[in-house]
Enzyme design. Structure first.
Site, PDB file in Angstrom:
ATOM      1  N   ASP A 102       0.826  -1.221   0.000  1.00  0.00           N
ATOM      2  CA  ASP A 102       0.000   0.000   0.000  1.00  0.00           C
ATOM      3  C   ASP A 102       0.855   1.263   0.000  1.00  0.00           C
ATOM      4  O   ASP A 102       0.416   2.298   0.478  1.00  0.00           O
ATOM      5  CB  ASP A 102      -0.954   0.000   1.202  1.00  0.00           C
ATOM      6  CG  ASP A 102      -0.226  -0.114   2.533  1.00  0.00           C
ATOM      7  OD1 ASP A 102       1.014  -0.285   2.545  1.00  0.00           O
ATOM      8  OD2 ASP A 102      -0.906  -0.013   3.572  1.00  0.00           O
ATOM      9  N   LYS A 136       5.589   5.032  18.075  1.00  0.00           N
ATOM     10  CA  LYS A 136       4.677   6.122  18.441  1.00  0.00           C
ATOM     11  C   LYS A 136       5.260   6.998  19.566  1.00  0.00           C
ATOM     12  O   LYS A 136       4.728   7.025  20.691  1.00  0.00           O
ATOM     13  CB  LYS A 136       3.321   5.559  18.847  1.00  0.00           C
ATOM     14  CG  LYS A 136       2.707   4.759  17.706  1.00  0.00           C
ATOM     15  CD  LYS A 136       1.223   4.587  17.823  1.00  0.00           C
ATOM     16  CE  LYS A 136       0.675   3.944  16.571  1.00  0.00           C
ATOM     17  NZ  LYS A 136      -0.088   2.763  16.699  1.00  0.00           N
TER      18      LYS A 136
END
Ligand code: GTP
Length: 354
Positions: free
Chosen positions: A114, A165
């Site tokens: 993707d 993160k």
């Protein structure tokens, strides 16, 4: 880029559920979504072939048949193509290990299915071999790494830390924010570190393990890069192609209309519009910065802006869709309806006018 990058085989990971792309992925795996008339993943296949890759293994899971039916054995493209299917979701590393029987004992490119990028694959291999790394990760810069895995490197271009993160207190003032760009080179030794038949994440499990033994290289570049994992980024990928930002896809101009689409002479196609094969746009309709999927019909006087329509969608006369309305395949929007996003219309649904 063309020529020989020095690696001739690739695994493309195409087995994810594509949950963030629902309802567009209800009926089609994310890598098969169209990017201006061609399945998105075909752009990756072209990019690999131009770099000298001749064997591609699709590591499938969700809806594998659509992919195999489209590419077959690859002979039509002068390539060897093979397929493996996760018996259950194996994660991004487990899905590479599952492809091992179709690979040779040599280095392999691995691509997330993707990612749209014009990354210089030869430069990635040169960095990998220069370091003698077990695995090498392409990195891309971001302004805000808080939603990604930040990758830190030392002066030689080896990974020194992965910070998943990162919160504000984990960032070093002035450091470049670079994230994993979803394209790798892996040696057979790196692949052997992945347990087979288990669910394993390359980002969270395999790379940290290999980095501990000093074996992971990383190469940053400012090439074009976009993850098409969400409807907004999928729409943006189209706008980037129109703007000529994707090195290996020529811009068709400020908008794109498939050769067999039917656009009424009194319709307005604005810059940023992409009208897919077999679609029909009615009189006085207006389409701007949107993707109209193949076979979809936009009625007279309808207005569509900043939205993505799947395949065979019907938009009734005078309806208005704007600000990221995502419409699943086969859905029907009644004449005169007004839908302001962000909003998703499920596959096959009918939306009545207020
Ligand atoms: P979301 O559900 O929206 O997060 O999308 P996704 O399922 O595609 O996950 P993600 O974007 O993290 O996946 C990155 C790439 O790896 C995509 O090309 C996926 O198709 C692929 N992928 C992710 N998980 C698996 C898996 O378990 N098996 C296989 N074969 N491929 C996977």
């Amino acid at each position: 880029m063309s020529g020989d990058a020095g690696v001739t085989q690739a695994v493309i990971l195409v087995g994810g559920q594509g949950t963030r792309m629902r309802p567009l992925t209800d009926t089609i795996p994310k890598p098969m979504l169209s990017l201006m008339g061609l399945p998105f993943v075909e752009r990756q296949v072209d990019h690999l072939a131009r770099a000298g890759v001749n064997r591609i293994v699709f590591s499938c899971g969700y809806r594998p048949r659509e992919i195999e039916a489209y590419f077959g054995d690859g002979a039509a493209r002068g390539l060897e193509m093979g397929y493996v299917v996760d018996p259950e979701p194996l994660g991004t590393a487990g899905a590479i290990a599952n492809a091992e029987d179709l690979l040779t004992e040599d280095d392999v490119f691995v691509l997330n299915g993707d990612i749209l990028t014009d990354l210089d694959l030869a430069a990635l291999v040169a960095h990998h071999r220069g370091l003698g790394a077990e695995a090498t990760i392409a990195l891309t810069p971001v302004e805000d790494p808080s939603a990604f895995g930040l990758v830190r490197t030392d002066a030689d271009g080896r990974v020194s830390a992965f910070v998943e993160k990162p919160g504000p207190d984990e960032l070093i003032p002035g450091e470049p924010y670079r994230i994993n760009a979803g394209t790798y080179v892996l040696t057979p030794g790196a692949r052997a570190a992945i347990p087979r038949g288990e669910q394993v994440s390359i980002e969270r499990d395999t790379f940290p393990l290999l980095a501990e033994r000093g074996g992971v290289g990383a190469l940053a570049s400012d090439c074009y890069w976009r993850d098409i994992g969400t409807p907004a980024s999928y729409l943006d990928a189209h706008l980037d192609v129109l703007a000529g930002a994707v090195g290996f896809i020529p811009s068709p101009g400020s908008s794109w209309i498939a050769p067999d689409a039917q656009v009424d002479s009194a319709a307005t196609i604005e810059p940023g519009a992409c009208v897919g094969p077999g679609a029909a746009i009615g009189p006085a309709a207006r389409v701007g910065s949107s993707v109209i999927g193949s076979g979809s019909r936009v009625g007279a006087g309808a207005a569509i802006a900043g939205s993505v329509l799947g395949r065979d969608v019907t938009v009734g006369d005078g309806a208005r869709l704007e600000d990221l309305v995502v419409v699943g395949d086969g859905a029907t929007i009644a004449p005169g309806s007004v839908v302001v996003g962000p909003e998703s219309i499920p596959t096959g649904a009918s939306v009545a006018a207020d």
